[in-house]
Write a protein that holds these residues in place. Structure first.
Motif, short mmCIF file in Angstrom:
data_model
loop_
_atom_site.label_atom_id
_atom_site.label_comp_id
_atom_site.label_asym_id
_atom_site.label_seq_id
_atom_site.Cartn_x
_atom_site.Cartn_y
_atom_site.Cartn_z
N GLY A 6 9.95 -11.44 24.52
CA GLY A 6 10.61 -12.59 23.90
C GLY A 6 11.14 -13.57 24.95
N LEU A 7 11.70 -13.05 26.02
CA LEU A 7 12.23 -13.91 27.08
C LEU A 7 11.11 -14.65 27.80
CD1 LEU A 7 14.94 -11.49 28.55
CD2 LEU A 7 15.35 -13.52 27.15
N LEU A 8 9.98 -13.95 28.04
CA LEU A 8 8.82 -14.60 28.67
C LEU A 8 8.25 -15.70 27.77
CD1 LEU A 8 7.02 -11.52 30.25
CD2 LEU A 8 7.82 -13.52 31.49
N THR A 9 8.29 -15.47 26.44
CA THR A 9 7.83 -16.48 25.48
C THR A 9 8.69 -17.74 25.60
OG1 THR A 9 7.19 -14.72 23.96
CG2 THR A 9 7.35 -16.93 23.04
N SER A 10 10.00 -17.53 25.73
CA SER A 10 10.92 -18.65 25.91
C SER A 10 10.61 -19.41 27.21
CB SER A 10 12.36 -18.13 25.94
OG SER A 10 13.26 -19.17 26.17
N ASP A 11 10.34 -18.65 28.29
CA ASP A 11 9.99 -19.28 29.58
C ASP A 11 8.71 -20.11 29.45
OD1 ASP A 11 11.01 -16.40 31.60
OD2 ASP A 11 12.16 -18.05 30.71
N ALA A 12 7.72 -19.55 28.73
CA ALA A 12 6.44 -20.26 28.54
C ALA A 12 6.66 -21.55 27.76
CB ALA A 12 5.44 -19.36 27.81
N ASN A 13 7.48 -21.49 26.70
CA ASN A 13 7.76 -22.69 25.91
C ASN A 13 8.45 -23.77 26.74
OD1 ASN A 13 6.64 -21.89 23.45
ND2 ASN A 13 8.43 -20.71 22.90
N CYS A 14 9.34 -23.34 27.64
CA CYS A 14 10.01 -24.31 28.53
C CYS A 14 9.00 -24.99 29.45
CB CYS A 14 11.08 -23.61 29.38
SG CYS A 14 12.51 -23.11 28.43
N GLU A 15 8.04 -24.20 29.95
CA GLU A 15 7.00 -24.78 30.82
C GLU A 15 6.10 -25.74 30.04
OE1 GLU A 15 8.30 -23.20 34.31
OE2 GLU A 15 6.70 -24.67 33.99
N ILE A 16 5.78 -25.36 28.79
CA ILE A 16 4.93 -26.21 27.94
C ILE A 16 5.62 -27.55 27.66
CG2 ILE A 16 4.00 -26.43 25.58
CD1 ILE A 16 3.42 -23.33 25.79
N GLU A 17 6.94 -27.51 27.44
CA GLU A 17 7.69 -28.75 27.15
C GLU A 17 7.62 -29.74 28.30
OE1 GLU A 17 10.98 -26.64 24.21
OE2 GLU A 17 11.66 -27.64 26.04
N LYS A 18 7.47 -29.25 29.54
CA LYS A 18 7.39 -30.15 30.70
C LYS A 18 6.17 -31.07 30.61
CE LYS A 18 9.57 -26.98 34.02
NZ LYS A 18 9.32 -26.13 35.20
N TRP A 19 5.11 -30.60 29.95
CA TRP A 19 3.88 -31.39 29.86
C TRP A 19 4.01 -32.57 28.89
CZ3 TRP A 19 -1.03 -29.95 32.18
CH2 TRP A 19 -0.95 -28.82 32.99
#
Length: 734
Positions: free
Chosen positions: A573-586
């Motif tokens: 779940g925490l890695l999913t949150s990290d991935a979503n944060c990275e996706i938002e940068k785009w």
């Protein structure tokens, strides 16, 4: 004619009803709060209404007569099987035995009466045996049907009381063990009692999880989910906070930290019992339906009634309702976190709504005395105008709240303050502790106020309850992190104090991650997309169909295995949150890399929910299908990144290829695991799948971050090249 659930009553209760042209209608008058009771009754109601509502032709074919008899016999056989289950439940529950047995006897007699009244053989000798059948008089069968459904409903509701009793008993065990844990003074005693506590908590989690899925009332379901989430997260906190107190018995901050955990768990346990017994403590008010969106919805419904009835509403009532709504918008306009532009727009739309209500009232007064077509059209236009203004106000409030949450989540994604508190703790830096405790308190207040604003724009009561839960979690956890940090600062070499602070910080990070999910759900509701509905499971029965991990395995899941899966799930779940944060940068950039990343994050989140006994994945096939999708998306991501790497210089290309070479084997390994037969190794297989998925998500986060940086670098180099080329071109012309 098929039966359907009746309208919901107070507290989400309803009655199962069936009706038809014969005048038969059933309403037990008993409250049905769970779907399992309702769904058990529906087939029976359907059969009986089919039986009673057959056409009253004087001549009937043999085929029709045989069909009616078959339905009558089927009803009787079904009741017979049902009565056996009811009697078994009665034998296991002596306090309800007499009530259940009486209801079972009534049901059995009614079933036999229906079978007799629909018996075709009785038609061959109607005069000799003197029987009255359904074909000459329906009164008997309607009376028997009502008695049957009433008695079956009583049995089901008594069985439901058995489930409630099980939950109360389980909660009392947990509470008694918690009281023993609070008083222990030695590690050895603590370990023994905590082991018992863990087993009791697992049992309580299973019972309440089934109940949560079974509840008809979505609001109660959300309250149960919130209370269970508190208990789940606090169990680990209770362990580390208690150990810290035992290690440092004279440390005031350690005792304060531990006391906060016990208090919160007791409140959550009480909340569960309030929900299952449907009682509210005296003096408590329900504050979950005071949102602006709920107020606007009610106001619009009231003004729309004017189309049908000009005297249905009073002008004073509508004016008062609008003022209450606009008064609540002050939560936004008074907030220090609302931007100047949003504040001005909210005030402007509020003024416009007041003006348009006055216009509506003016036209309404005219319409009451002049019933002309032009006045009716003007009234319709006034209704549409104020509805439009309120819709614009909703959009502005939604935009204000959701933008604020998105900005906050982005700003706090790196958890700088938590990292600083951990560092000051191990350094024993009291001055640093004071500084960063103050910063965390500021962050906490900001998140708490944001939850309050978000609550106004949820659009549904369950999401409002989730906002209240988030608000309470930030409020409590913020204080607990500070007390845990203080303990570590006073005892900087204490490993257990450090572990305790880590656990509370993880809870904070988890709640931040949950806020991302909450934001997505609120946006889904606002844009007209709704979430999945889950099954219902809580009636006592011999083969209980438990949710998620339990449904994959016929015997009872080992608590250690479940704890391991849950821990892996939390990391996922925490890695999913990290991935979503990275996706938002785009941002809005169209990219195959982002598309694959987003799909992988979505699947990973559903797997995380699965480990918590929640979400849309219910069976082994659901799980395997999602894992296959995840592996396919991983291979597509690798191909997309490889294509992108061709645009880069050798050094940069090598960095990406190294990550791809890690990802591709993991995708193939996951595909192999999903194709392996389940047999009896379910937990082992789930464990392997979640571990592989977690490793792939860690690479995904790395790839998204790396690709974004390299893309920016490539764009800067291209811009520089274009700039130099243009300069050379200009110089050449000169």
């Amino acid at each position: 004619m098929a039966a359907s659930p009746g309208p919901a009553g107070v507290g989400g209760a309803g009655a199962v009803q069936g009706s038809g042209p014969s005048g038969f209608a059933f309403d037990s008058g008993l409250e049905i709060k769970t779907r399992s009771v309702e769904q058990t009754l529906l087939p029976l109601v359907s059969q009986i209404t089919t039986l009673i509502n057959h056409k009253d032709n004087t001549k009937k074919s043999d085929k029709t007569l045989q069909a009616i008899q078959r339905v009558g016999q089927a009803v009787n056989l079904a009741v017979g099987r049902f009565v056996k289950v009811g009697e078994a439940i009665a034998n296991e529950n002596w306090d309800l035995k007499e009530e259940i047995n009486i209801a079972c006897i009534e049901a059995k007699q009614a079933g036999e009466t229906i079978a007799a009244l629909t018996d075709v053989s009785s038609l061959n000798h109607p005069e000799s045996d003197g029987q009255i059948t359904i074909f000459t008089d329906k009164t008997g069968v309607i009376k028997a049907a009502r008695l049957l459904l009433s008695s079956v409903t009583k049995v089901l509701l008594l069985a439901d009381r058995v489930v409630i009793k099980q939950i109360i008993t389980s909660r009392n065990k947990v509470l008694a063990t918690m009281e023993r844990l609070e008083k222990v003074n030695s590690f050895q005693e603590f370990v023994q009692i905590f082991s018992q506590f863990g087993n009791e908590m697992v049992e309580f989690a299973h019972l309440t999880g089934d109940r949560q899925n079974d509840l008809k009332d979505e609001k109660k379901k959300a309250k149960m989910a919130a209370a269970r989430a508190v208990l789940e997260k606090c169990t680990m906190m209770l362990l580390t906070a208690s150990k810290t107190c035992l290690r440092h018995p004279h440390c005031e901050s350690a005792h304060k930290n531990k006391g906060g955990v016990f208090d919160r768990m007791k409140v959550a346990l009480d909340k569960v019992i309030e929900i299952v017994t449907d009682c509210k403590p005296s003096g408590e008010t329900d504050n979950s339906s005071i949102s602006i969106f709920a107020g606007i919805k009610e106001f619009k419904m009231n003004i729309e009634t004017l189309r049908e009835n000009l005297n249905f509403q009073s002008k004073e009532n509508l004016s008062a309702m609008l003022e209450v709504i606009l008064e609540r918008t002050e939560d936004f306009t008074d907030s220090a976190y609302t931007s100047h532009e949003h504040r001005e727009r909210i005030l402007e739309l509020s003024t416009q709504a007041r003006r348009e209500l006055q216009q509506l009232i003016s036209v309404w007064i005219q319409a009451q005395s002049k019933k002309t077509k032009s006045i009716a059209e003007e009234l319709e236009l006034s209704i549409l105008k104020i509805s439009h203004s309120l819709n614009e106000l909703k959009k502005e409030l939604h935009s204000t709240a959701t933008q604020l949450v998105a900005d906050l989540l982005k700003y706090h994604a790196d958890h700088v303050v938590l990292k600083a508190l951990k560092l000051t703790g191990v350094e024993g830096n009291l001055e640093g502790l004071a500084e960063y405790a103050c910063k965390l308190s500021e962050q906490k207040e900001q998140l708490v106020e944001t939850c309050r604003l978000l609550r106004h724009v949820c659009g549904t009561e369950p999401l409002e309850i989730t906002c209240i839960h988030a608000e309470e979690t930030f409020q409590v956890t913020g204080q607990q992190i500070i007390s845990a940090a203080e303990t570590l600062t006073l005892h900087p070499s204490s490993k257990i104090a450090k572990e305790n602070l880590d656990v509370f910080c993880e809870a904070w990070e988890s709640q931040i991650s949950d806020m991302s999910t909450l934001l997505r759900e609120i946006n889904d509701v606002f844009e007209g997309r709704r979430g999945e509905k889950y099954g219902y499971l809580s009636l006592p029965k011999p083969m209980k169909n438990n949710a998620n991990l339990k449904s994959l395995k016929p015997d009872k899941a080992d608590s250690e295995e479940q704890a391991k899966i849950a821990k892996l799930g939390l990391k996922l779940g925490l890695l999913t949150s990290d991935a979503n944060c990275e996706i938002e940068k785009w941002g809005d950039q169209e990219s195959e890399i982002v598309r694959c990343g987003r799909n992988m994050a979505r699947v990973a989140y559903s797997l995380y929910l699965f480990t918590r006994g929640e979400g849309p994945l219910k069976t082994s096939q659901d799980l395997i299908h999602q894992l296959e999708v995840f592996a396919d998306e991983g291979l597509q991501l690798a191909a997309s990144v490889q294509a992108f790497s061709k645009q880069l210089k050798d050094d940069d290309k090598l960095m990406l290829l190294l990550e791809i070479n890690k990802l591709i084997p993991l995708c193939h390994q996951l595909q192999t695991i999903t194709k392996t037969p389940l047999q009896n190794q379910v937990f082992l297989k789930v464990d392997k799948c979640i571990t592989k998925t977690r490793s792939m998500m860690a690479i995904l986060v790395q790839l998204l971050s790396l690709c974004y940086k390299l893309l920016k670098k490539l764009q800067m180099e291209n811009n520089r090249w274009v700039s130099v080329t243009n300069k050379d071109s200009v110089d050449g012309k000169t």
